[in-house]
Write a protein that holds these residues in place. Structure first.
Motif, PDB file in Angstrom:
ATOM      1  N   GLY A 193       4.215  10.130  -4.106  1.00  0.00           N
ATOM      2  CA  GLY A 193       5.206  10.798  -3.268  1.00  0.00           C
ATOM      3  C   GLY A 193       6.125   9.839  -2.556  1.00  0.00           C
ATOM      4  N   VAL A 194       5.851   8.526  -2.590  1.00  0.00           N
ATOM      5  CA  VAL A 194       6.723   7.518  -1.986  1.00  0.00           C
ATOM      6  C   VAL A 194       7.650   6.974  -3.062  1.00  0.00           C
ATOM      7  CG1 VAL A 194       6.835   5.244  -0.921  1.00  0.00           C
ATOM      8  CG2 VAL A 194       5.140   6.902  -0.133  1.00  0.00           C
ATOM      9  N   ALA A 195       8.959   7.024  -2.805  1.00  0.00           N
ATOM     10  CA  ALA A 195       9.934   6.559  -3.794  1.00  0.00           C
ATOM     11  C   ALA A 195      10.293   5.103  -3.597  1.00  0.00           C
ATOM     12  CB  ALA A 195      11.204   7.423  -3.703  1.00  0.00           C
ATOM     13  N   ASP A 196      10.374   4.637  -2.344  1.00  0.00           N
ATOM     14  CA  ASP A 196      10.806   3.262  -2.113  1.00  0.00           C
ATOM     15  C   ASP A 196      10.398   2.848  -0.711  1.00  0.00           C
ATOM     16  OD1 ASP A 196      11.937   0.797  -2.601  1.00  0.00           O
ATOM     17  OD2 ASP A 196      13.971   1.431  -2.072  1.00  0.00           O
ATOM     18  N   GLU A 231      11.144   5.740   1.913  1.00  0.00           N
ATOM     19  CA  GLU A 231      11.818   6.901   1.337  1.00  0.00           C
ATOM     20  C   GLU A 231      10.823   7.696   0.497  1.00  0.00           C
ATOM     21  OE1 GLU A 231      15.270   8.035  -1.967  1.00  0.00           O
ATOM     22  OE2 GLU A 231      15.078   5.962  -1.234  1.00  0.00           O
ATOM     23  N   LEU A 232      10.750   9.000   0.745  1.00  0.00           N
ATOM     24  CA  LEU A 232       9.858   9.871  -0.003  1.00  0.00           C
ATOM     25  C   LEU A 232      10.593  10.441  -1.208  1.00  0.00           C
ATOM     26  CD1 LEU A 232       8.125  11.854   2.894  1.00  0.00           C
ATOM     27  CD2 LEU A 232       7.624   9.565   2.023  1.00  0.00           C
ATOM     28  N   VAL A 233       9.832  10.917  -2.176  1.00  0.00           N
ATOM     29  CA  VAL A 233      10.412  11.550  -3.355  1.00  0.00           C
ATOM     30  C   VAL A 233      11.155  12.807  -2.918  1.00  0.00           C
ATOM     31  CG1 VAL A 233       9.896  12.706  -5.537  1.00  0.00           C
ATOM     32  CG2 VAL A 233       8.663  10.612  -4.894  1.00  0.00           C
ATOM     33  N   GLU A 276       0.830  -1.208   0.000  1.00  0.00           N
ATOM     34  CA  GLU A 276       0.000   0.000   0.000  1.00  0.00           C
ATOM     35  C   GLU A 276       0.866   1.259   0.000  1.00  0.00           C
ATOM     36  OE1 GLU A 276      -2.364  -0.543   3.462  1.00  0.00           O
ATOM     37  OE2 GLU A 276      -3.814  -1.896   2.502  1.00  0.00           O
ATOM     38  N   LEU A 277       1.972   1.207   0.725  1.00  0.00           N
ATOM     39  CA  LEU A 277       2.861   2.367   0.773  1.00  0.00           C
ATOM     40  C   LEU A 277       3.478   2.657  -0.587  1.00  0.00           C
ATOM     41  CD1 LEU A 277       4.666   1.663   4.163  1.00  0.00           C
ATOM     42  CD2 LEU A 277       3.182   3.607   3.670  1.00  0.00           C
ATOM     43  N   ARG A 278       3.850   1.612  -1.318  1.00  0.00           N
ATOM     44  CA  ARG A 278       4.466   1.815  -2.631  1.00  0.00           C
ATOM     45  C   ARG A 278       3.493   2.464  -3.608  1.00  0.00           C
ATOM     46  NH1 ARG A 278       6.544  -3.364  -1.083  1.00  0.00           N
ATOM     47  NH2 ARG A 278       8.819  -3.226  -0.710  1.00  0.00           N
ATOM     48  N   ARG A 329       0.172  10.558   5.553  1.00  0.00           N
ATOM     49  CA  ARG A 329      -0.447   9.380   4.937  1.00  0.00           C
ATOM     50  C   ARG A 329       0.384   8.132   5.228  1.00  0.00           C
ATOM     51  NH1 ARG A 329      -4.407   6.116   3.717  1.00  0.00           N
ATOM     52  NH2 ARG A 329      -4.232   5.088   1.680  1.00  0.00           N
ATOM     53  N   VAL A 330       1.706   8.256   5.081  1.00  0.00           N
ATOM     54  CA  VAL A 330       2.606   7.126   5.351  1.00  0.00           C
ATOM     55  C   VAL A 330       2.521   6.720   6.815  1.00  0.00           C
ATOM     56  CG1 VAL A 330       5.040   6.481   5.505  1.00  0.00           C
ATOM     57  CG2 VAL A 330       4.173   7.617   3.446  1.00  0.00           C
ATOM     58  N   THR A 331       2.491   7.679   7.702  1.00  0.00           N
ATOM     59  CA  THR A 331       2.417   7.388   9.133  1.00  0.00           C
ATOM     60  C   THR A 331       1.133   6.632   9.466  1.00  0.00           C
ATOM     61  OG1 THR A 331       3.732   9.346   9.685  1.00  0.00           O
ATOM     62  CG2 THR A 331       2.377   8.417  11.434  1.00  0.00           C
ATOM     63  N   GLY A 332       0.022   7.062   8.865  1.00  0.00           N
ATOM     64  CA  GLY A 332      -1.238   6.375   9.109  1.00  0.00           C
ATOM     65  C   GLY A 332      -1.223   4.927   8.657  1.00  0.00           C
ATOM     66  N   LEU A 333      -0.636   4.675   7.491  1.00  0.00           N
ATOM     67  CA  LEU A 333      -0.557   3.300   7.012  1.00  0.00           C
ATOM     68  C   LEU A 333       0.364   2.449   7.885  1.00  0.00           C
ATOM     69  CD1 LEU A 333      -0.375   3.896   3.145  1.00  0.00           C
ATOM     70  CD2 LEU A 333      -2.280   2.883   4.430  1.00  0.00           C
ATOM     71  N   LEU A 334       1.501   3.007   8.305  1.00  0.00           N
ATOM     72  CA  LEU A 334       2.432   2.248   9.141  1.00  0.00           C
ATOM     73  C   LEU A 334       1.795   1.864  10.478  1.00  0.00           C
ATOM     74  CD1 LEU A 334       5.737   4.224   8.437  1.00  0.00           C
ATOM     75  CD2 LEU A 334       5.226   1.872   7.758  1.00  0.00           C
ATOM     76  N   ARG A 335       0.956   2.710  10.985  1.00  0.00           N
ATOM     77  CA  ARG A 335       0.317   2.394  12.261  1.00  0.00           C
ATOM     78  C   ARG A 335      -0.684   1.246  12.118  1.00  0.00           C
ATOM     79  NH1 ARG A 335       2.216   6.044  15.607  1.00  0.00           N
ATOM     80  NH2 ARG A 335       2.421   8.245  15.023  1.00  0.00           N
TER      81      ARG A 335
END
Length: 734
Positions: free
Chosen positions: A97-100, A124-126, A91-93, A140-146
Motif C-alpha cells: 500500500g506504500v507507493a514511495d 506516499e500511499l497507493v 521498512e516503509l517501502r 501501519r506507516v504511522t507506527g513505523l515513523l514513530r
C-alpha cells in the motif's frame, strides 16, 4: 383537524406510544451504525473549475495520499539519526500500500527545516485504496515513523487530519449531547415543577433523535454524510422537540387552569387546536429553511439540508403525537406542578396573565414604540457591522483543530519551518505544448501579476500540458490569493487554462453561494410569507417577520466575527481564533437562524392573532388600534414564558457545542445560541411589539381578495371561548 388529533392521541395513546417505542428502540440498536458509514462530502460540486483542475492534475501527475513525518530536535546529519531514518524508510517501502518514500538521505530534494534541527519524511500511499484499507496502511506507516530515533516525531497529513476531525467530532457530539441532556433534565424539572413534566420533553426528543439516526443511516447509503452533519442535526432535533413539547405542555396547563373540571380528552383537544397548529406551522417554517439550504446544492450543504429536513419532520411528528399521548397518560400529574417544586418554579400553572420577562419588555416597548424601534434597529446594525465590513471567510483546515492534536502541530510546523509561512500555491493547468510561444507569453503574464511572489512549473508533466504553481502574497485563501485566482482566470489564452488550489476552491464556493443565494432567499421568503399569511391573515406581518429575521442573522454573524475572527472574548469561551470564519458558517446560520427565528415568531404570532380575533368586530379605527396593541401585549404575555423557557433550553443545547474541540462546530453552536438570545430578548421582546404598536391596525391589513381567502381557510378554525378569559381582559371601546 388539530382538535381531532388531540382526541385521537388521548384515545389511541398506548398504540401511539408503542409505535414510537419501537422506532426509538430500532434507532438505538441500529442508528448508531451511521457513525461507521460517515464520509467527507466535498464543499464544492464536481463541476466547479477548481474541482475540474484538481481531477486534471491527478490525471497528469498521479499522487496518492501523503503521510508526513516531521523529525525534530536533533541535528539532521547526526549519524544515529541518519541510520534510523534510513532503516525506517526501507521498512516503509516494504509495506503493502506504500507507493514511495522520500527523506533527506535517500531521495533528491530532501528538506531541512528553518530551525536546522528538523527534517521531513514523506510517505506516499497507493492511490485509490478503499477507505478502510487506506486507514490500515496509514496506521501501519504511522507506527513505523514513530520508531525513528529522535526526541520528537510528529506525524500528519491531509487524510490523517480529516480522520482526526471526524473522530473529534464524534467525541464532541457525545460530550455535548450528554452534558446538554443532563442540564436540560434539571432545568426542565425545576421550570415545569415536576419530574414527569420535566422528563416528558426529553423523552419526545429521544424518540425524534433516534428516528433521525435511522434516517441518517439510510441517507448515508445514498450520499455522503459527515460527522459535522450528525452533530448539528441531532442537537437541532433535541432543541426543536423540546420547544414543541413545552408549547403543548404549557397550553395544556392553561386549558386545565381555565377548566379544571373538564374532560381530559377535551382539554387535550383544545390544547392541540391551538398549540398543535403552531407546531405544524413552525415545523413547516423550519423545514422551508432546510429547503433553502438544499438550494445551494453543494454536497456538504445538501447532506446537511436533507438531515435537517428529516429531523424537523420527526420533531414535528413527535410534538403532534408523542407529547399529547404522554400528556394523556400522565395528565393528572402534568396539569399542575409538584407542591415541593412549586415554590422554586418560575412558570405559573395558570393562564399566565402575570407578565414575565417578555411581557415586561413588550409593555415598555409599547409605551415608547418609536424610540425603542429605532434604538434596537440601530443597535442590531452596529452588531452586524463587523460582518458587513470586515468578515474573512476561509476554508476550515488543520487550523480549526485544537493545538494539542498532532495533525494541527504538523500543519503549524510545516507552515513555519518548511514553507516560510507562505500561502498554498494557486495551481494553473495549461492544456497546450509547453514549448509554444503562446504558452511562454502566458507564463510571462503570470510572472508579472502583482500578487505572485514565485512561479514554479512542475517537472515531468506528460503530453501537451503544463502545471504551474503560483505562490501568492498573503495567506492561503486571503485577499491576495483570491485576487490572483480571478486575475489568472481573466487572462485570455488560445488554449484551455484551469485554475485550482485552496484559494480557487474558496473563490468557487463563494461564487456558487452568491449565485444561488437569490434563489434560496426567494424560496424562504415566498414560502414563509405564505405560511405566516395562513397563520395571521396579514400581508405586513410576514414582511415584518422577514426583516426582523435578517437583523437577527446579521447581528449574530457580527458577534461571530468579533469572537472567532478577531479573538475578542474567545478565551472566555475556550475558543481559539484562527483569523477567519469557516466559509460554510454564514450559510448554515442563514438557514438555521431563519428557521429558529420563525419558530418563536410562530409561537408568538399564533397567540397574538388569537387575541386579535376577540376584537375583530370592533368598528371604530381608534378602538381597533387600541385592541391591536392589547392583543400584541396579551399574546406576548401569555406566550412569553413558554418562549423564554424554550429559548433557554435551546441555548443550553447549543452551548453544548462549545464543550467540544472543533472550532467550526463551536462557531455554529455559539452562533445559534447568540441568535436565540438576541431573538428572544431584544427582537421579540422589544422590536416586535414596538413595530406592531407603530403599525396598529395595519398589522392585519391584506387586500380584499386575500382577506376573503383567509376567511374561508380559517372559518373552521377552533376559537377559544371569550368567557374563559374575560376576567383577564380590559374593556375596549367599540
Amino acid at each position: 383537524m388539530f382538535a381531532g388529533i388531540g382526541r385521537a392521541m388521548f384515545r389511541w395513546r398506548w398504540p401511539v406510544l408503542g409505535g414510537w417505542l419501537i422506532l426509538t428502540a430500532l434507532g438505538i440498536v441500529f442508528g448508531g451504525q451511521v457513525f461507521d458509514r460517515l464520509g467527507q462530502p466535498e464543499n464544492l460540486r464536481a463541476d466547479a473549475e477548481s474541482r475540474i483542475a484538481e481531477r486534471r492534475i491527478i490525471e497528469l501527475l498521479p499522487e496518492g495520499p501523503l503521510v508526513v513525518a516531521v523529525v525534530r530536535d536533533r541535528d539532521p546529519y547526526d549519524p544515529p539519526l541518519v541510520e534510523s531514518v534510513t532503516k525506517v524508510a526501507a521498512e516503509l517501502r516494504a509495506v503493502p500500500g506504500v507507493a514511495d518514500v522520500e527523506d533527506l538521505y535517500g531521495s533528491p530534494g530532501g528538506r531541512i527545516g528553518a530551525d536546522n534541527r528538523s527534517t521531513l519524511v514523506v510517505v506516499e500511499l497507493v492511490d485509490g485504496l478503499p477507505e478502510a484499507e487506506r486507514e490500515r496502511v496509514e496506521d501501519r506507516v504511522t507506527g513505523l515513523l514513530r520508531g525513528i530515533d529522535a526526541p520528537q516525531v510528529l506525524v500528519g497529513g491531509e487524510t490523517l487530519a480529516e480522520r482526526a476531525f471526524a473522530e473529534q467530532a464524534i467525541r464532541d457530539a457525545a460530550v455535548g449531547e450528554s452534558v446538554a441532556l443532563v442540564v436540560l433534565v434539571v432545568v426542565l424539572v425545576l421550570l415545569l415543577g415536576g419530574l414527569l413534566a420535566g422528563v416528558l420533553p426529553l423523552v419526545a426528543a429521544l424518540a425524534a433523535v433516534a428516528g433521525t439516526l435511522l434516517g441518517l443511516l439510510g441517507l448515508a447509503a445514498v450520499t455522503e454524510v459527515s460527522e459535522f452533519t450528525v452533530n448539528v442535526v441531532t442537537l437541532l432535533g433535541i432543541g426543536l422537540t423540546v420547544d414543541y413539547a413545552l408549547l403543548v405542555i404549557m397550553r395544556f396547563r392553561e386549558e386545565y387552569a381555565a377548566d379544571a373540571a373538564g374532560e381530559p380528552a377535551e382539554l387535550l383537544a383544545r390544547t392541540m387546536a391551538t398549540a398543535g397548529r403552531a407546531v405544524v406551522v413552525s415545523g413547516a417554517a423550519v423545514g422551508v429553511a432546510m429547503a433553502g439550504l438544499y438550494v445551494f446544492a453543494e454536497p456538504l450543504l445538501a447532506a446537511m439540508a436533507l438531515g435537517g429536513a428529516l429531523v424537523v419532520v420527526l420533531a414535528t411528528a413527535a410534538g403532534l403525537t408523542v407529547v399529547p399521548a404522554l400528556i394523556a397518560v400522565g395528565h393528572r400529574r402534568i396539569a399542575t406542578p409538584s407542591r415541593r417544586l412549586r415554590s422554586l418554579r418560575p412558570i405559573q400553572p395558570a393562564s399566565g396573565t402575570t407578565p414575565g420577562i417578555l411581557g415586561r419588555l413588550a409593555g415598555f416597548a409599547q409605551r415608547h414604540p418609536a424610540p425603542v424601534a429605532l434604538t434596537v434597529s440601530v443597535g442590531l446594525l452596529l452588531l452586524a457591522g463587523p460582518f458587513l465590513l470586515g468578515a474573512n471567510l476561509g476554508d476550515s483546515d488543520a487550523r480549526t483543530l485544537p493545538r494539542s492534536m498532532e495533525a494541527r502541530q504538523v500543519h503549524d510546523v510545516m507552515l513555519r519551518d518548511f514553507q516560510a509561512n507562505r500561502a498554498a500555491p494557486v495551481v494553473v493547468v495549461v492544456e497546450a505544448d509547453p514549448t509554444s510561444a503562446a504558452v511562454r507569453d502566458l507564463m510571462n503574464q503570470l510572472n508579472r501579476l502583482p500578487q505572485v511572489i514565485r512561479m514554479q512549473p512542475r517537472p515531468d508533466v506528460p503530453g501537451a500540458a503544463l502545471v504551474i504553481d503560483l505562490t501568492p502574497k498573503g495567506t492561503t485563501g486571503g485577499p491576495e490569493s483570491r485576487a490572483l485566482v480571478r486575475e489568472v482566470r481573466s487572462l485570455e489564452a488560445p488554449f484551455r487554462v484551469l485554475v485550482g488550489g485552496p484559494a480557487a476552491e474558496l473563490v468557487d464556493y463563494r461564487d456558487s453561494v452568491a449565485d444561488r443565494l437569490p434563489l434560496a432567499v426567494l424560496v424562504l421568503v415566498v414560502t414563509t410569507a405564505l405560511l405566516l399569511f395562513a397563520l395571521t391573515g396579514s400581508v405586513l406581518v410576514p414582511v415584518k417577520a422577514l426583516v426582523l429575521n435578517v437583523l437577527t442573522l446579521l447581528a449574530t454573524l457580527g458577534v461571530l466575527v468579533v469572537v472567532f475572527q478577531w479573538g475578542i472574548g474567545s478565551a472566555l469561551l475556550g475558543v481559539e481564533s484562527w483569523g477567519a470564519l469557516d466559509v460554510t458558517t454564514p450559510v448554515l446560520l442563514f438557514v438555521f437562524v431563519f428557521g429558529l427565528s420563525m419558530d418563536y415568531e410562530v409561537f408568538l404570532l399564533a397567540r397574538i392573532r388569537e387575541e386579535w380575533d376577540r376584537y375583530r368586530e370592533l368598528r371604530t379605527p381608534a378602538a381597533r388600534a387600541r385592541a391591536s396593541a392589547r392583543a400584541v401585549l396579551a399574546g406576548i404575555t401569555r406566550t412569553g414564558r413558554v418562549v423564554t423557557t424554550a429559548a433557554g433550553c435551546m441555548i443550553v443545547v447549543f452551548l453544548g457545542f462549545l464543550l467540544g474541540e472543533l472550532t467550526a462546530v463551536k462557531e455554529i453552536g455559539f452562533g445559534m445560541a447568540v441568535a436565540v438570545l438576541l431573538d428572544v430578548t431584544v427582537v421579540r421582546g422589544l422590536l416586535l411589539p414596538a413595530v406592531m404598536s407603530l403599525l396598529g391596525e395595519w398589522n392585519w391589513w391584506a387586500p380584499a381578495p386575500l382577506r376573503r381567502l383567509y376567511g374561508r381557510v380559517s372559518a373552521g378554525r377552533a376559537r377559544v371561548p371569550m368567557a374563559r378569559e374575560a376576567s383577564s381582559r380590559q374593556p375596549v371601546d367599540s
